[in-house]
Design a protein around this motif. Structure first.
Motif, PDB file in Angstrom:
ATOM      1  N   GLY A   1      21.368   9.461 -21.934  1.00  0.00           N
ATOM      2  CA  GLY A   1      21.133  10.442 -22.462  1.00  0.00           C
ATOM      3  C   GLY A   1      21.050  11.323 -22.260  1.00  0.00           C
ATOM      4  O   GLY A   1      20.565  12.210 -21.119  1.00  0.00           O
ATOM      5  N   LEU A   2      21.681  12.242 -23.553  1.00  0.00           N
ATOM      6  CA  LEU A   2      22.182  13.426 -23.179  1.00  0.00           C
ATOM      7  C   LEU A   2      21.542  14.155 -24.357  1.00  0.00           C
ATOM      8  O   LEU A   2      22.169  13.952 -25.661  1.00  0.00           O
ATOM      9  N   LYS A   3      20.047  13.915 -24.286  1.00  0.00           N
ATOM     10  CA  LYS A   3      19.595  14.411 -25.871  1.00  0.00           C
ATOM     11  C   LYS A   3      18.865  16.326 -25.588  1.00  0.00           C
ATOM     12  O   LYS A   3      18.876  16.669 -24.425  1.00  0.00           O
ATOM     13  N   ASP A   4      17.703  16.165 -26.603  1.00  0.00           N
ATOM     14  CA  ASP A   4      17.231  17.619 -26.826  1.00  0.00           C
ATOM     15  C   ASP A   4      18.432  19.332 -26.782  1.00  0.00           C
ATOM     16  O   ASP A   4      17.634  19.633 -25.797  1.00  0.00           O
ATOM     17  N   SER A   5      19.621  19.008 -26.926  1.00  0.00           N
ATOM     18  CA  SER A   5      20.263  19.944 -26.906  1.00  0.00           C
ATOM     19  C   SER A   5      20.343  21.218 -28.264  1.00  0.00           C
ATOM     20  O   SER A   5      20.100  20.184 -29.370  1.00  0.00           O
ATOM     21  N   MET A   6      20.385  22.158 -28.029  1.00  0.00           N
ATOM     22  CA  MET A   6      20.985  23.118 -28.970  1.00  0.00           C
ATOM     23  C   MET A   6      22.430  22.918 -29.759  1.00  0.00           C
ATOM     24  O   MET A   6      23.047  23.308 -30.533  1.00  0.00           O
ATOM     25  N   ILE A   7      23.154  21.772 -28.703  1.00  0.00           N
ATOM     26  CA  ILE A   7      24.388  22.034 -28.914  1.00  0.00           C
ATOM     27  C   ILE A   7      24.717  20.520 -29.038  1.00  0.00           C
ATOM     28  O   ILE A   7      26.202  19.654 -28.590  1.00  0.00           O
ATOM     29  N   GLN A   8      24.333  19.915 -30.039  1.00  0.00           N
ATOM     30  CA  GLN A   8      24.054  18.091 -30.294  1.00  0.00           C
ATOM     31  C   GLN A   8      25.247  17.489 -30.647  1.00  0.00           C
ATOM     32  O   GLN A   8      25.801  16.477 -30.317  1.00  0.00           O
ATOM     33  N   ASP A   9      25.794  18.459 -31.729  1.00  0.00           N
ATOM     34  CA  ASP A   9      26.850  18.245 -32.252  1.00  0.00           C
ATOM     35  C   ASP A   9      27.683  18.388 -31.807  1.00  0.00           C
ATOM     36  O   ASP A   9      28.661  17.338 -31.455  1.00  0.00           O
ATOM     37  N   GLU A  10      27.973  19.409 -30.395  1.00  0.00           N
ATOM     38  CA  GLU A  10      28.733  19.496 -29.794  1.00  0.00           C
ATOM     39  C   GLU A  10      29.221  18.085 -29.077  1.00  0.00           C
ATOM     40  O   GLU A  10      30.331  17.630 -28.216  1.00  0.00           O
ATOM     41  N   VAL A  11      27.980  17.730 -27.760  1.00  0.00           N
ATOM     42  CA  VAL A  11      27.950  16.872 -27.502  1.00  0.00           C
ATOM     43  C   VAL A  11      28.507  15.504 -27.853  1.00  0.00           C
ATOM     44  O   VAL A  11      29.033  14.798 -27.227  1.00  0.00           O
ATOM     45  N   ALA A  12      28.207  14.808 -29.316  1.00  0.00           N
ATOM     46  CA  ALA A  12      28.137  13.957 -29.669  1.00  0.00           C
ATOM     47  C   ALA A  12      29.782  13.892 -30.356  1.00  0.00           C
ATOM     48  O   ALA A  12      30.725  12.982 -29.611  1.00  0.00           O
ATOM     49  N   ALA A  13      30.677  15.453 -30.107  1.00  0.00           N
ATOM     50  CA  ALA A  13      32.037  15.244 -30.699  1.00  0.00           C
ATOM     51  C   ALA A  13      32.477  14.705 -29.130  1.00  0.00           C
ATOM     52  O   ALA A  13      33.502  13.720 -28.977  1.00  0.00           O
TER      53      ALA A  13
END
Length: 322
Positions: free
Chosen positions: A226-238
């Motif tokens: 789980g890498l969550k609750d982030s302001m850079i969630q789209d970058e995390v997904a990439a």
């Protein structure tokens, strides 16, 4: 969303409150203390005449502590902006808790303290003193964020042969903690869940900081990430879309952040995800067509798309921040 309710189950056990008021009876569950998770909270029943060391001492005297397997801590003093002594207090009595397998540090709810105001000391001493600990949850921000060492990680690089679950809940988790975590040796870790949080509250981790966690061999038994609750969630997904570690996962959690169509497009263009049992994207900013594309791409995967958000003039919000 933040944390509005105390947990009622932990480590597969019902949570039982040990009374803060020493005049109250010992709970009947003390007859089989390993069957429940004990919650120690100085705020219980609005009783404020005890601090955590006193409450812990009373608990150890009244409950057969050598059989206790799961503990949940709550408020340690009346106002939680004060120094948290929980880690030192538990380390000091570790010999009386030889069976401890699961620990939740700071199950505080909003009416007690916001996540970014729960200051937690470094947790590494707990890992060192409890070698059989299999499950560790913590809610809060490293105490260095408001003191003289803003780079102090929540967990320093450590080795632990038994830890299987690690959950870090924070309104802002500093990059120093992410980098230190990537240097830890947890060969049995199967569940890792990180609330990255908002930069305003210390959540300054970048994709470069997260990259080592996504390597194969870092945590060889990991099955849930789980890498969550982030302001850079789209970058995390990439980053996750091309991360080697994803092939070994059974479930992936990218929820609670600012995930939108850009992140979804990155997942669709990346490595296959149909080996997953679950993909949690809850609290998202996805368009309806993109939600349909995700469902069609991986029909066998249980995709969580609850709590749809709408971007406003101020932008997007994460679920847990202040």
């Amino acid at each position: 969303m933040s944390f509005s309710h105390h947990i009622t189950e932990f480590a597969g056990r019902p949570v039982v409150d040990f009374p803060a008021d020493p005049e109250l009876d010992t709970p009947a569950e003390a007859a089989d203390p390993g069957a429940v998770a004990w919650r120690l909270d100085c705020n219980k029943d609005e009783y404020f005449d005890v601090d955590f060391p006193e409450l812990l001492a009373d608990f150890l005297d009244r409950v057969p502590s050598t059989a206790v397997e799961a503990l949940v801590t709550g408020q340690w003093v009346e106002w939680c902006e004060d120094d948290c002594t929980v880690v030192d207090d538990l380390v000091a009595v570790a010999g009386r808790l030889p069976s401890l397998r699961a620990l939740f540090v700071n199950d505080l709810v909003d009416e007690q303290s916001q996540p970014s105001w729960i200051y937690v000391p470094q947790l590494t001493p707990l890992l060192e003193i409890f070698p059989q600990l299999a499950e560790l949850w913590v809610r809060g921000t490293p105490d260095g964020m408001v003191r003289d060492d803003a780079t102090r990680p929540l967990i320093a690089p450590a080795k632990h042969a038994a830890l299987r679950t690690l959950v870090l809940q924070s309104g802002g988790l500093p990059a120093s903690t992410i980098r230190a975590l990537a240097e830890c040796e947890f060969p049995e870790l199967t569940h890792l869940e990180i609330y990255l949080g908002h930069p305003r509250y210390g959540g300054d981790a970048t994709i470069e900081d997260l990259a080592p966690l996504l390597e194969v061999g870092r945590f060889p038994r990991l099955r849930h990430l789980g890498l969550k609750d982030s302001m850079i969630q789209d970058e995390v997904a990439a980053a996750v879309a091309r991360a080697p570690i994803v092939a070994q996962l059974e479930s992936l959690d990218l929820s609670l952040g600012t995930f939108g169509d850009e992140g979804a497009a990155a997942l669709l263009a990346g490595q296959p995800l149909d080996h997953l049992r679950e993909l949690d994207l809850g609290h998202h900013y996805l368009s309806a067509p993109m939600q349909s594309r995700l469902r069609q791409a991986w029909p066998s995967v249980r995709i969580g798309l609850a709590d749809e958000q709408q971007e406003d003039g101020w932008g997007r919000y994460i679920a847990v921040a202040e």
